[in-house]
Design a protein around this motif. Structure first.
Motif, PDB file in Angstrom:
ATOM      1  N   GLU A 187      37.351  -6.272  18.988  1.00  0.00           N
ATOM      2  CA  GLU A 187      37.928  -6.548  20.297  1.00  0.00           C
ATOM      3  C   GLU A 187      39.385  -6.109  20.409  1.00  0.00           C
ATOM      4  N   ASP A 214      29.313  -3.262  24.506  1.00  0.00           N
ATOM      5  CA  ASP A 214      28.848  -2.955  25.862  1.00  0.00           C
ATOM      6  C   ASP A 214      30.005  -2.940  26.860  1.00  0.00           C
ATOM      7  N   GLU A 215      30.957  -3.861  26.669  1.00  0.00           N
ATOM      8  CA  GLU A 215      32.072  -3.983  27.609  1.00  0.00           C
ATOM      9  C   GLU A 215      33.180  -2.962  27.371  1.00  0.00           C
ATOM     10  N   GLN A 218      32.168   2.440  26.018  1.00  0.00           N
ATOM     11  CA  GLN A 218      31.187   3.132  26.850  1.00  0.00           C
ATOM     12  C   GLN A 218      30.654   4.373  26.139  1.00  0.00           C
TER      13      GLN A 218
END
Length: 228
Positions: A187, A214-215, A218
Motif C-alpha cells: 500500500e 485492484d485499487e 491497474q
C-alpha cells in the motif's frame, strides 16, 4: 506450507507414490524442512504441490525444490492441534510416506510485466522452487513475525531483483527489513505499475493484498495459493 485444497478429502485424485524421509532440517522453532526421496516417474512444475499422507491424514504441501533436484523439499510449519503437521514435524528419517500429485496451477507464467512474489510464512516454499528452477529478477515480499522465519532468505536474495523482509513482530532484527506486514508495504512503498502478482500464504493476506492491487495497480494480474 500446508495448503488449502478443496479436494483434500479425495486422496485418490492423481497418481499415488511411495517415498521416505531422507533428511530433516530445523528451519526455525516452528518449522522443519523435510527432504523426501523423489520416486521414479514423479515430475512436477515449480509451484505445484503434493498431497501427503501419514496414517489416515492427508494434507497438501507445496514443493520447495526444483524439478531437477534429486529430492523433494517440503517446508512444514507445525500447527498446534493440526491434522498432520505435528506428526510430520516429529517424523524420523526413514519414515515411510505416501503422496499423490502433482497438484495445483500456481506456476510461473512468463510475461513482459514485472513479477512480484508475496508470501507469508511457509508460503515462500513455491517461490523457492521457482527460483531454484531458474526464475530470477522478481520482487519478493516475505511477511513473518521474526527474522528467524525468513526461510531461504540467503538463497532467494541472490535470485531476486529486490527482496523485502516484512517483520510484524516488533523486535529488533539482524536483517534490513520493513517494519510491518506485506500489505502495508504494498500500500505505501511498492511503486505503482502493472505487474504480475503471485500471492501465497494466509487467506486474509491474499484477500487484503488483492483489494490493494485492484485499487492501485491497474493492468496487473493476480495469481494466488492460500493455506492454513
Amino acid at each position: 506450507m500446508e495448503a488449502v485444497s478443496p479436494t483434500s478429502s479425495d486422496p485418490d485424485a492423481g497418481n499415488l507414490f511411495n517415498t521416505r524421509i531422507i533428511a530433516r532440517r530445523i528451519l526455525s522453532s516452528k518449522t522443519v524442512e523435510l527432504s523426501l526421496r523423489k520416486p521414479p516417474g514423479f515430475a512436477f512444475a515449480p509451484g505445484q504441490r503434493v498431497r501427503l499422507k501419514l496414517g489416515q491424514a492427508w494434507r497438501d504441501y507445496s514443493i520447495a525444490s526444483a524439478p531437477a533436484e534429486e529430492t523433494l523439499r517440503l517446508c512444514i510449519r507445525e500447527v498446534p492441534g493440526g491434522l498432520l503437521s505435528p506428526q510430520l514435524a516429529g517424523a524420523p528419517e526413514g519414515a515411510a510416506l505416501t503422496f499423490t500429485g502433482p497438484h495445483g496451477y500456481f506456476t510461473f507464467k512468463a510475461s513482459p510485466r514485472s513479477a512480484v512474489f508475496v508470501a507469508t510464512g511457509t508460503g515462500v516454499a513455491p517461490f523457492r522452487s521457482m527460483a531454484a528452477a531458474g526464475v530470477s529478477g522478481f520482487t519478493l515480499l516475505h511477511g513473518v513475525e521474526q527474522a528467524e522465519e525468513l526461510y531461504y532468505h540467503n538463497f532467494l536474495k541472490t535470485r531476486a531483483a529486490a527482496y523485502v523482509a516484512c517483520l510484524s513482530g516488533g523486535r529488533p532484527a539482524p536483517v534490513a527489513h520493513h517494519a510491518g506486514r506485506v500489505t502495508g508495504y504494498i500500500e505505501n512503498r511498492l511503486p505503482r505499475r502493472a505487474c504480475d502478482f503471485y500471492l501465497c500464504g494466509r487467506q486474509e493476506m491474499i484477500r487484503d493484498a488483492t483489494l490493494l492491487i485492484d485499487e492501485g495497480f491497474q493492468g496487473s494480474l493476480v495469481y494466488s495459493e492460500a493455506f492454513y
